[in-house]
Design a protein around this motif. Structure first.
Motif, PDB file in Angstrom:
ATOM      1  N   UNK A 191       0.786  -1.316   0.162  1.00  0.00           N
ATOM      2  CA  UNK A 191      -0.081  -0.068  -0.093  1.00  0.00           C
ATOM      3  C   UNK A 191       0.674   1.171   0.136  1.00  0.00           C
ATOM      4  N   UNK A 192       1.857   1.335   0.727  1.00  0.00           N
ATOM      5  CA  UNK A 192       2.740   2.515   0.842  1.00  0.00           C
ATOM      6  C   UNK A 192       3.418   2.552  -0.662  1.00  0.00           C
ATOM      7  N   UNK A 193       4.069   1.563  -1.130  1.00  0.00           N
ATOM      8  CA  UNK A 193       4.475   1.786  -2.476  1.00  0.00           C
ATOM      9  C   UNK A 193       3.580   2.140  -3.544  1.00  0.00           C
ATOM     10  N   UNK A 194       2.221   1.711  -3.473  1.00  0.00           N
ATOM     11  CA  UNK A 194       1.174   2.240  -4.216  1.00  0.00           C
ATOM     12  C   UNK A 194       1.007   3.465  -4.663  1.00  0.00           C
ATOM     13  N   UNK A 195       1.075   4.388  -3.415  1.00  0.00           N
ATOM     14  CA  UNK A 195       0.833   5.428  -3.343  1.00  0.00           C
ATOM     15  C   UNK A 195       2.022   6.600  -3.257  1.00  0.00           C
ATOM     16  N   UNK A 196       3.213   6.000  -3.110  1.00  0.00           N
ATOM     17  CA  UNK A 196       4.309   6.815  -3.095  1.00  0.00           C
ATOM     18  C   UNK A 196       5.339   6.283  -4.106  1.00  0.00           C
ATOM     19  N   UNK A 197       5.879   6.873  -5.079  1.00  0.00           N
ATOM     20  CA  UNK A 197       6.611   6.333  -6.115  1.00  0.00           C
ATOM     21  C   UNK A 197       8.192   6.110  -5.840  1.00  0.00           C
ATOM     22  N   UNK A 198       8.727   6.614  -4.438  1.00  0.00           N
ATOM     23  CA  UNK A 198       9.746   6.349  -4.181  1.00  0.00           C
ATOM     24  C   UNK A 198      10.045   4.882  -3.754  1.00  0.00           C
ATOM     25  N   UNK A 199      11.236   4.364  -3.758  1.00  0.00           N
ATOM     26  CA  UNK A 199      11.680   2.957  -3.457  1.00  0.00           C
ATOM     27  C   UNK A 199      11.377   2.629  -1.849  1.00  0.00           C
ATOM     28  N   UNK A 200      10.420   1.538  -1.826  1.00  0.00           N
ATOM     29  CA  UNK A 200      10.119   0.756  -0.565  1.00  0.00           C
ATOM     30  C   UNK A 200      10.563  -0.520  -0.350  1.00  0.00           C
ATOM     31  N   UNK A 201      11.450  -0.811   0.484  1.00  0.00           N
ATOM     32  CA  UNK A 201      12.036  -2.107   0.854  1.00  0.00           C
ATOM     33  C   UNK A 201      11.608  -2.677   2.147  1.00  0.00           C
ATOM     34  N   UNK A 202      10.821  -3.804   2.146  1.00  0.00           N
ATOM     35  CA  UNK A 202      10.391  -4.433   3.314  1.00  0.00           C
ATOM     36  C   UNK A 202      11.660  -5.450   3.606  1.00  0.00           C
ATOM     37  N   UNK A 203      11.959  -5.440   4.900  1.00  0.00           N
ATOM     38  CA  UNK A 203      12.851  -6.482   5.269  1.00  0.00           C
ATOM     39  C   UNK A 203      12.191  -7.074   6.307  1.00  0.00           C
ATOM     40  N   UNK A 204      11.816  -8.608   6.171  1.00  0.00           N
ATOM     41  CA  UNK A 204      10.923  -9.298   6.656  1.00  0.00           C
ATOM     42  C   UNK A 204      11.499 -10.645   7.332  1.00  0.00           C
ATOM     43  N   UNK A 205      11.071 -11.234   8.251  1.00  0.00           N
ATOM     44  CA  UNK A 205      11.462 -12.921   8.328  1.00  0.00           C
ATOM     45  C   UNK A 205      10.951 -13.756   7.643  1.00  0.00           C
ATOM     46  N   UNK A 206      11.247 -14.811   7.737  1.00  0.00           N
ATOM     47  CA  UNK A 206      10.428 -15.884   6.924  1.00  0.00           C
ATOM     48  C   UNK A 206       9.080 -15.929   7.237  1.00  0.00           C
ATOM     49  N   UNK A 207       8.512 -16.103   8.636  1.00  0.00           N
ATOM     50  CA  UNK A 207       7.383 -16.759   9.072  1.00  0.00           C
ATOM     51  C   UNK A 207       6.422 -15.226   8.672  1.00  0.00           C
ATOM     52  N   UNK A 208       6.768 -14.144   8.891  1.00  0.00           N
ATOM     53  CA  UNK A 208       6.232 -12.987   8.430  1.00  0.00           C
ATOM     54  C   UNK A 208       5.733 -13.010   7.305  1.00  0.00           C
ATOM     55  N   UNK A 209       6.750 -13.171   6.262  1.00  0.00           N
ATOM     56  CA  UNK A 209       6.446 -13.525   4.689  1.00  0.00           C
ATOM     57  C   UNK A 209       5.380 -14.327   4.513  1.00  0.00           C
ATOM     58  N   UNK A 210       5.380 -15.587   4.951  1.00  0.00           N
ATOM     59  CA  UNK A 210       4.494 -16.671   4.698  1.00  0.00           C
ATOM     60  C   UNK A 210       3.425 -16.447   5.345  1.00  0.00           C
ATOM     61  N   UNK A 211       3.314 -15.662   6.571  1.00  0.00           N
ATOM     62  CA  UNK A 211       1.850 -15.506   7.038  1.00  0.00           C
ATOM     63  C   UNK A 211       1.140 -14.579   6.293  1.00  0.00           C
ATOM     64  N   UNK A 212       1.657 -13.521   5.578  1.00  0.00           N
ATOM     65  CA  UNK A 212       1.054 -12.447   4.788  1.00  0.00           C
ATOM     66  C   UNK A 212       1.115 -12.504   3.321  1.00  0.00           C
ATOM     67  N   UNK A 213       1.506 -13.818   2.932  1.00  0.00           N
ATOM     68  CA  UNK A 213       1.671 -13.797   1.484  1.00  0.00           C
ATOM     69  C   UNK A 213       0.556 -13.609   0.721  1.00  0.00           C
ATOM     70  N   UNK A 214      -0.585 -13.464   1.128  1.00  0.00           N
ATOM     71  CA  UNK A 214      -1.832 -13.283   0.350  1.00  0.00           C
ATOM     72  C   UNK A 214      -1.457 -11.590   0.238  1.00  0.00           C
ATOM     73  N   UNK A 215      -0.733 -10.931   0.826  1.00  0.00           N
ATOM     74  CA  UNK A 215      -0.411  -9.554   0.492  1.00  0.00           C
ATOM     75  C   UNK A 215       0.119  -9.479  -1.118  1.00  0.00           C
ATOM     76  N   UNK A 216       0.606 -10.376  -1.694  1.00  0.00           N
ATOM     77  CA  UNK A 216       0.919 -10.423  -3.051  1.00  0.00           C
ATOM     78  C   UNK A 216      -0.282 -10.710  -4.078  1.00  0.00           C
ATOM     79  N   UNK A 217      -1.470 -10.956  -3.332  1.00  0.00           N
ATOM     80  CA  UNK A 217      -2.681 -11.265  -4.202  1.00  0.00           C
ATOM     81  C   UNK A 217      -3.573 -10.109  -4.608  1.00  0.00           C
ATOM     82  N   UNK A 218      -2.866  -9.095  -5.346  1.00  0.00           N
ATOM     83  CA  UNK A 218      -3.562  -8.048  -5.776  1.00  0.00           C
ATOM     84  C   UNK A 218      -2.848  -7.679  -6.842  1.00  0.00           C
ATOM     85  N   UNK A 219      -3.663  -6.503  -7.540  1.00  0.00           N
ATOM     86  CA  UNK A 219      -3.022  -6.095  -8.932  1.00  0.00           C
ATOM     87  C   UNK A 219      -2.373  -4.775  -8.870  1.00  0.00           C
TER      88      UNK A 219
END
Length: 557
Positions: free
Chosen positions: A428-456
């Protein structure tokens, strides 16, 4: 074209007239009138995200960038409950969210109808306000009452401090009717109360000038250059010290921005030298458990908390007064009133920080491939102007060991500090702001919210680093879980999962690294990827990570 339901038609019109435009809608039938009323208006920017939990965190990401109220809308039933984690995060982070839930009419609740729960006041513990619109707007009085509710609800998302507000909207069938009629609406704005900041500053100055050791702690907040300048001037006083974290987004050579590094070296014999007489706090949550424990064990004489909404946050069990003011306004009034003296409090903290930083740098030079070494490289090599989003719980804690850099704007979901919603928030942050947005996450945090990639709506300025150490590595650092026989299965949740196929499923470019040389090489390729979002998965050794971090804190002493 808009909905023929007057309640939601009024809501959409007031929403637009107040200058709002962003709404994220999750598909459903009961919320059809909301979809028709909002998505059909050219002034409204409506997005569609299927997963309600992800949609609400996506909205949080938008709101934390723009500062504007973002609406989310869903159908009835369990869909509404899926918003709860993000609503709680928005509440404790003070982010403006307008939560719209469609509902069945009152006569059908608890009557066995599908997709129906008790939605009235369902978020009451985690919203600034909870409202329900009438099912029918039948006359001028009910029309006026409906407009009053809508105005109050939207105003409350921003004043006196931002936060989530819920409007439950019951609808009777049929749901898909339309009309060309655009209603006339009345707009009311909040009346901001003027605080007597001069009087508050005089009170605080009196307490400040009576003490030789003043500690200011900056909690989570967005960057504020005016505030940064004032804080730097205040700690020029020999008796004042500012403790900050990466998520405080303040920078200065004189700031103590590596709290855990420093406090971990303070022994009982010298604790009194570091103990404050006066504690001043502002901003949101503080990550460091060490500073909370230190100040509980060695409390200040009194604690003053600055909160524009008057919120009583007694983190250190010594709260004397809450100052209802914006921090930068109060500090500007305070600065001319504080008196210098010959206290060595500032020097005591500064000298210890300099010693600890030199030891940290010496340790890093001999550190093998591990989480600690990976973080050192990431923070040194991400470019200037990066919006750096730190996942819970290990990434945000590792970042504190390296101090705050002015080249980053730091973000993290530290309102309730959960691992849910991290990908969605940054998307959501990267969608409204054209600057570079980097998320550093652990493995469980990534897998838990992998649905976050399920959008256009994933853009090429959205980059992900997954540090995969095969589970919740933080539990290897914590006394208790690290010594139990249940560590791997029930605390760490050991696994051998990889992110590659998830990235492939959602058309995210994938890179990986399993050693230091591969990491350096593929980091460059990952940064250069411009065709879409990119993910770099870094595999690190869980057991060695824990040993290296524990040895790190022993080395600092």
């Amino acid at each position: 074209m808009t909905s023929d339901k007057t309640n939601v038609r009024l809501l959409a019109e007031i929403f637009i007239k107040k200058g709002l435009s962003d709404i994220i809608i999750s598909p459903g039938s009961r919320n059809a009138p909301i979809i028709i009323a909002f998505a059909g208006r050219p002034e409204v920017h409506a997005l569609s995200i299927v997963d309600e939990r992800s949609a609400a965190f996506f909205a949080i990401g938008m709101a934390q960038q723009t500062g504007k109220t973002v609406a989310v809308a869903c159908t009835s039933g369990s869909a509404a409950l899926n918003y709860a984690p993000a609503i709680a995060e928005a509440y404790y982070r003070k982010l403006p969210l307008l939560v719209l839930t469609a509902d069945r009419p009152p006569e059908l609740i608890d009557r066995g109808y599908g997709q129906t729960i008790r939605q009235h006041d369902v978020y009451r513990n985690y919203v600034k306000g909870s409202f329900e619109l009438p099912v029918e707007v039948e006359n001028e009085q009910s029309r006026q009452e409906t407009m009053n509710i809508i105005n109050e609800a939207i105003n409350l998302t921003q004043y006196p401090e931002p936060g989530p507000v819920h409007i439950n909207i019951p609808f009777r069938e049929p749901l898909y009717g339309t009309t060309e009629e655009t209603p006339d609406v009345e707009i009311t704005d909040f009346e901001k109360q003027e605080d007597d900041v001069q009087h508050l500053a005089e009170e605080l100055a009196s307490s400040w000038n009576d003490r030789n050791k003043v500690m200011i702690i900056a909690g989570q907040q967005n960057r504020n250059n005016e505030l940064n300048t004032l804080l730097a001037a205040l700690v020029q006083q020999k008796k004042a010290v500012l403790l900050s974290e990466t998520t405080s987004n303040v920078n200065g050579d004189s700031f103590i921005d590596t709290i855990d590094n420093v406090i971990s070296t303070i022994n009982e014999q010298e604790a009194a030298d570091f103990q404050p007489g006066l504690l001043i706090t502002f901003g949101g949550p503080v990550v460091s458990k060490m500073v909370k424990k230190f100040l509980r064990d060695h409390p200040p004489e009194e604690h003053w908390h600055i909160s524009p909404s008057g919120e009583e946050t007694d983190t250190y069990f010594k709260l004397r007064k809450v100052l209802e003011a914006e921090p930068e306004v109060l500090f500007e009034e305070l600065l001319p009133q504080v008196k210098k003296n010959d206290s060595r409090y500032t020097v005591t903290w500064k000298n210890r920080k300099e010693l600890v930083v030199s030891r940290r740098d010496a340790y890093l030079k001999k550190t093998p491939y591990s989480d600690l070494r990976v973080f050192d490289f990431i923070l040194k090599n991400l470019p200037e102007g990066t919006n750096l989003h730190l996942g819970n719980s290990t990434p945000v804690r590792y970042s504190q060991l390296f101090g705050s850099s002015s080249k980053f704007h730091y973000f993290s979901n530290r309102g309730v500090s959960g691992i849910d919603g991290q990908l969605s928030t940054v998307a959501g942050s990267a969608f409204v702001n054209d600057e570079l947005h980097v998320l550093v996450t652990g493995d469980l945090g990534f897998f838990y919210d992998s649905n976050g990639l399920m959008n256009k709506y994933l853009k090429s300025n959205f980059k992900i680093i997954v540090i995969n150490n095969g589970g919740g590595g933080i539990f290897r650092f914590i006394d208790g879980p690290s010594t139990t026989e249940h560590l791997e299965e029930f605390f760490e949740a050991r696994h051998n999962w990889k992110a590659e196929r998830i990235a492939e499923a959602f058309d995210v470019k994938y890179f990986k690294a399993e050693n230091q040389e591969q990491f350096k090489q593929n980091f460059t390729c990952w940064m250069a990827e411009q065709s879409g979002p990119a993910l770099l998965e870094i595999f690190t050794p869980a057991e060695k990570n824990a040993e290296i971090l524990l040895e790190y804190f022993r080395y600092l002493k």
